[in-house]
Design a protein around this motif. Sequence first.
Motif, PDB file in Angstrom:
ATOM      1  N   ILE A  71     -49.025  63.236   7.266  1.00 28.18           N
ATOM      2  CA  ILE A  71     -49.345  63.656   5.898  1.00 28.18           C
ATOM      3  C   ILE A  71     -49.995  62.532   5.101  1.00 28.18           C
ATOM      4  N   ARG A  72     -49.621  61.284   5.400  1.00 26.03           N
ATOM      5  CA  ARG A  72     -50.140  60.149   4.625  1.00 26.03           C
ATOM      6  C   ARG A  72     -51.660  60.097   4.628  1.00 26.03           C
ATOM      7  N   GLN A  73     -52.280  60.355   5.762  1.00 29.19           N
ATOM      8  CA  GLN A  73     -53.739  60.288   5.827  1.00 29.19           C
ATOM      9  C   GLN A  73     -54.389  61.319   4.907  1.00 29.19           C
ATOM     10  N   HIS A  74     -53.752  62.484   4.766  1.00 28.90           N
ATOM     11  CA  HIS A  74     -54.278  63.502   3.855  1.00 28.90           C
ATOM     12  C   HIS A  74     -54.170  63.033   2.399  1.00 28.90           C
ATOM     13  N   VAL A  75     -53.112  62.310   2.092  1.00 29.57           N
ATOM     14  CA  VAL A  75     -52.887  61.869   0.718  1.00 29.57           C
ATOM     15  C   VAL A  75     -53.820  60.731   0.333  1.00 29.57           C
ATOM     16  N   VAL A  76     -53.940  59.725   1.203  1.00 29.74           N
ATOM     17  CA  VAL A  76     -54.724  58.538   0.841  1.00 29.74           C
ATOM     18  C   VAL A  76     -56.179  58.638   1.277  1.00 29.74           C
ATOM     19  N   GLY A  77     -56.498  59.607   2.148  1.00 27.97           N
ATOM     20  CA  GLY A  77     -57.879  59.835   2.535  1.00 27.97           C
ATOM     21  C   GLY A  77     -58.451  58.854   3.536  1.00 27.97           C
ATOM     22  N   ARG A  78     -57.589  58.168   4.255  1.00 26.33           N
ATOM     23  CA  ARG A  78     -58.069  57.230   5.276  1.00 26.33           C
ATOM     24  C   ARG A  78     -57.010  57.076   6.357  1.00 26.33           C
ATOM     25  N   ALA A  79     -57.421  56.518   7.467  1.00 25.87           N
ATOM     26  CA  ALA A  79     -56.500  56.302   8.579  1.00 25.87           C
ATOM     27  C   ALA A  79     -55.522  55.172   8.267  1.00 25.87           C
ATOM     28  N   ASP A  80     -54.394  55.188   8.943  1.00 24.31           N
ATOM     29  CA  ASP A  80     -53.394  54.138   8.800  1.00 24.31           C
ATOM     30  C   ASP A  80     -53.993  52.805   9.238  1.00 24.31           C
ATOM     31  N   ASN A  81     -53.632  51.717   8.530  1.00 21.59           N
ATOM     32  CA  ASN A  81     -54.203  50.415   8.854  1.00 21.59           C
ATOM     33  C   ASN A  81     -53.109  49.342   8.854  1.00 21.59           C
ATOM     34  N   PRO A  82     -52.171  49.422   9.802  1.00 19.81           N
ATOM     35  CA  PRO A  82     -51.073  48.452   9.830  1.00 19.81           C
ATOM     36  C   PRO A  82     -51.530  47.078  10.307  1.00 19.81           C
ATOM     37  N   VAL A  83     -50.805  46.048   9.880  1.00 18.15           N
ATOM     38  CA  VAL A  83     -51.118  44.662  10.236  1.00 18.15           C
ATOM     39  C   VAL A  83     -49.967  44.102  11.059  1.00 18.15           C
ATOM     40  N   PRO A  84     -50.231  43.507  12.209  1.00 17.00           N
ATOM     41  CA  PRO A  84     -49.153  42.928  13.015  1.00 17.00           C
ATOM     42  C   PRO A  84     -48.428  41.814  12.255  1.00 17.00           C
ATOM     43  N   THR A  85     -47.109  41.798  12.347  1.00 18.75           N
ATOM     44  CA  THR A  85     -46.311  40.736  11.724  1.00 18.75           C
ATOM     45  C   THR A  85     -46.212  39.512  12.617  1.00 18.75           C
ATOM     46  N   GLY A  86     -46.542  39.696  13.898  1.00 21.48           N
ATOM     47  CA  GLY A  86     -46.328  38.622  14.869  1.00 21.48           C
ATOM     48  C   GLY A  86     -44.967  38.702  15.535  1.00 21.48           C
ATOM     49  N   ASP A  87     -44.136  39.626  15.063  1.00 25.91           N
ATOM     50  CA  ASP A  87     -42.791  39.794  15.615  1.00 25.91           C
ATOM     51  C   ASP A  87     -42.657  41.114  16.364  1.00 25.91           C
ATOM     52  N   ALA A  88     -41.691  41.148  17.238  1.00 30.75           N
ATOM     53  CA  ALA A  88     -41.231  42.385  17.863  1.00 30.75           C
ATOM     54  C   ALA A  88     -39.707  42.362  17.811  1.00 30.75           C
ATOM     55  N   ALA A  89     -39.093  43.504  18.067  1.00 34.55           N
ATOM     56  CA  ALA A  89     -37.633  43.586  17.976  1.00 34.55           C
ATOM     57  C   ALA A  89     -37.051  44.290  19.190  1.00 34.55           C
ATOM     58  N   TYR A  90     -35.981  43.714  19.704  1.00 36.94           N
ATOM     59  CA  TYR A  90     -35.154  44.394  20.691  1.00 36.94           C
ATOM     60  C   TYR A  90     -34.042  45.107  19.939  1.00 36.94           C
ATOM     61  N   ARG A  91     -33.631  46.262  20.456  1.00 40.26           N
ATOM     62  CA  ARG A  91     -32.437  46.938  19.951  1.00 40.26           C
ATOM     63  C   ARG A  91     -31.494  47.163  21.112  1.00 40.26           C
ATOM     64  N   ALA A  92     -30.218  46.911  20.874  1.00 39.92           N
ATOM     65  CA  ALA A  92     -29.222  47.111  21.927  1.00 39.92           C
ATOM     66  C   ALA A  92     -27.898  47.527  21.304  1.00 39.92           C
ATOM     67  N   THR A  93     -27.175  48.385  21.990  1.00 38.92           N
ATOM     68  CA  THR A  93     -25.858  48.830  21.555  1.00 38.92           C
ATOM     69  C   THR A  93     -24.863  48.611  22.692  1.00 38.92           C
ATOM     70  N   ILE A  94     -23.703  48.055  22.357  1.00 38.84           N
ATOM     71  CA  ILE A  94     -22.687  47.713  23.342  1.00 38.84           C
ATOM     72  C   ILE A  94     -21.382  48.394  22.961  1.00 38.84           C
ATOM     73  N   SER A  95     -20.644  48.855  23.946  1.00 39.62           N
ATOM     74  CA  SER A  95     -19.324  49.411  23.666  1.00 39.62           C
ATOM     75  C   SER A  95     -18.426  48.313  23.096  1.00 39.62           C
ATOM     76  N   SER A  96     -17.792  48.587  21.959  1.00 42.23           N
ATOM     77  CA  SER A  96     -16.934  47.584  21.322  1.00 42.23           C
ATOM     78  C   SER A  96     -15.748  47.196  22.199  1.00 42.23           C
TER      79      SER A  96
END
Length: 343
Positions: A71-96
């Motif tokens: 929907i965002r492209q319809h509202v702003v009238g252009r394609a998404d233009n994200p910028v890399p932060t230089g970071d990535a993230a791992y996600r992990a879940t462990i049984s307590s």
Amino acid sequence: MKFGAPYYHIHRADFHRLLYDLCTGLTDKVTIRLKSHVSSIDANAPACILASGEVVNCDLIIGADGVKSTIRQHVVGRADNPVPTGDAAYRATISSEKLVADPDLAELVENPRMIGWLGPGRHIMSYCIRAKKEFNMVLLHPDDGSVESWQAEGSADKMRSDFAGWDPKLQKILNMVPSTLKWKLMDRKPLETWIHASGKVALLGDACHPMLPYRAQGAAMAVEDGAVLGNLFSRLAHPSQIRPLLYAYETLRLQRTAGVQASSRLNQYIFHLEDGPEQVKRDEEMRQAMHGEEGVNNPNQWADKKKSADLFGYDTDKAADEWWAARGEKEIGSLAALTEARL
């Protein structure tokens, strides 16, 4: 509870269930449709065009379709233009249960809280979820070619190597991780507007203000959006009020969420300082905050009195009510009567 409510850590699936249960309790007002992918919209009608070809006509479209919003492209009238932060993230879940079985780790579950590890170019945040049955971890590190996805698998061995030599307790925890997800962190600047020119389409949540995870405010800001929107539209008496109510919503929310986005970006810098005088100063000020010496401009933004008051002391209903009393009742409240009189 300084701000009238606890600070919750919650699994997304559990939060979705809470929202779903609320909706299913309103069967006379809410219809939930599954397998109804929206492939496009007609912003002027307005209408949603489903992948099946079905056209769903409506009075208003709220695009709450996430960081990769259609929907965002319809509202702003252009394609998404994200910028890399230089970071990535791992996600992990462990049984307590695994942590509780280790005397060095048991207190992380028995005394639940958000626990962070900071280092050059990297940091980790962890906390209990699901009534302390699971221990969740988010591990930020320099990006090495990942993709922006919630489902992309990462390498648990590579994750462990990225944090080799860190706290022995952390090493124990990481050795319990069987698998991990990994995603590239992309940044997006605040939008100029959240409202389509037709006045019949608006954005909400990550669709209009995607949050980097450094401040843990993505879901919270989306909930605030919904609360303000709900308050304002509880006053709706005529379709002519839809457009101005949407712009009232944008007025109340855009600058606030832009500020939280900036606060999240700041934490990336603060958390990832290289070893040196600035890092030593950060650590000492954070240590003071841990011992209750809260202040202003503390690098631990959760311990900064002013920032905490601004972030957690915000009352959505109060904000909407005050706007309505100051402007809305006069500017919008009379529209229904005026429109009816013309008819």
